[in-house]
Design an enzyme around this catalytic site. Structure first.
Site, mmCIF file in Angstrom:
data_model
loop_
_atom_site.group_PDB
_atom_site.id
_atom_site.type_symbol
_atom_site.label_atom_id
_atom_site.label_comp_id
_atom_site.label_asym_id
_atom_site.label_seq_id
_atom_site.Cartn_x
_atom_site.Cartn_y
_atom_site.Cartn_z
ATOM 1 N N CYS A 69 5.136 3.809 -1.587
ATOM 2 C CA CYS A 69 4.775 2.346 -2.187
ATOM 3 C C CYS A 69 3.973 2.379 -3.539
ATOM 4 C CB CYS A 69 3.992 1.519 -1.085
ATOM 5 S SG CYS A 69 4.023 -0.210 -1.421
ATOM 6 N N LYS A 105 0.056 9.522 1.398
ATOM 7 C CA LYS A 105 -0.133 8.301 -0.010
ATOM 8 C C LYS A 105 -1.338 9.128 -0.539
ATOM 9 C CE LYS A 105 0.187 3.232 -0.748
ATOM 10 N NZ LYS A 105 0.313 2.130 -0.110
ATOM 11 N N GLU A 110 7.614 1.690 4.680
ATOM 12 C CA GLU A 110 6.233 2.060 4.851
ATOM 13 C C GLU A 110 5.466 1.115 6.088
ATOM 14 O OE1 GLU A 110 1.921 2.021 2.203
ATOM 15 O OE2 GLU A 110 3.656 0.529 1.813
#
Length: 293
Positions: free
Chosen positions: A246, A212, A135
């Site tokens: 993440c 995300k 990321e």
């Protein structure tokens, strides 16, 4: 390899004269046999006819059908040779290379891509199917800035590299014949928001995006990054995959949503600055795998 029956042979032998003629009629679908017809429809291979196989089977007149049913998991010699030339792996296995990327100062975008190319080249040389970058690994591009920027200015500066980044990474996927999970890169989307997006570059030249869904509080506060609203599987030549960036791995419903869509592999590019953050992502990924296996 085994022997099968012909339970209607005794009733049909007068019509066909010989067992060979009867079997040929079944193979050409001119005659139906409840056992052999079923077996042929399911890709059983007829090797031959066995006389005097089982005298007690009066319906089959003692004959047996010599049959073979090939195991689809066992490769034939030709396919096996192809697999050996491609790393010796079975068709249902996938080779993944995960990059631990050290941030270094770069003088140009081309130097950045040269570093990325090194890792792509190594994984491709090992006949990898996927190479996964972390990321926000494009933060390295900020080392080219001549002066210190505020957090907002830094992210805005990174968004300007998006077209170059996408074009260069797509070219690497094509050149090295490998699927690239492109970590993530801050991107200004058409509605003006900045989202943390993972670009997936497939070796057929297609490019997919996965934002995300849950930015961390720091991402939202310092960089004004906002979360995406769509989460879909991506069809690849290795099967359907999903991407959770993440923090998203810490939300069980996201992984379940992708699994319900058929995802067989979940890729989680992540970036943490503390050991406890790393362990949290790692353990959550393990939990998501157990929950959805």
């Amino acid at each position: 390899v085994f022997a099968g029956r012909l339970p209607t042979l005794s009733k049909r032998i007068k019509k066909f004269g010989t067992v060979e003629a009867y079997v040929e009629a079944i193979q050409s679908k001119q005659q139906r046999d409840p056992v052999l017809s079923f077996q042929l429809r399911n890709d059983f291979e007829l090797i031959g006819i066995i006389p005097n196989y089982l005298d007690a089977d009066t319906q089959s007149l003692g004959y047996g059908m010599h049959l073979m049913w090939r195991n689809p998991k066992v490769l034939d010699d030709e396919t096996l040779a192809e697999e050996k030339s491609y790393g010796g792996r079975h068709p249902d296995s996938v080779r993944v290379g995960s990059v631990q990327y050290k941030q270094r100062k770069v003088a140009s975008f081309e130097e950045f891509i040269d570093m990325v190319r090194y890792f792509v080249d190594v994984v491709a040389d090992y006949k990898g199917d996927f190479v996964v970058f972390p990321e926000l690994f494009t933060l390295q591009l900020l080392s080219m800035e001549p002066e210190e920027l505020t957090p907002m200015e830094a992210i805005e500066s990174l968004t300007k590299y998006t077209p170059q980044f996408v074009e260069a990474m797509r070219d690497l996927a094509l050149r090295y014949n490998i699927n690239i999970i492109g970590g993530s890169h801050p991107t200004r989307v058409p509605n003006g928001r900045v989202e943390n997006i993972c670009y997936v570059f497939l070796r057929d030249g297609t490019v997919h995006e996965q934002a995300k869904i849950h930015p961390t509080p720091n991402e939202a506060y310092w960089w004004n990054i906002q979360g995406g609203s769509e989460l879909d599987v991506i069809q690849t030549d290795c099967g359907p995959i999903g991407v959770l960036i993440c923090y998203d791995s810490e939300f069980p419903e996201l992984a379940r949503h992708l699994t319900d869509q058929g995802a067989q592999i979940l890729f989680v590019p992540f970036c943490t600055d503390e050991r406890q953050g790393y362990l949290r992502v790692r353990y959550c990924c393990q939990a998501r795998a157990v929950e959805n296996q």
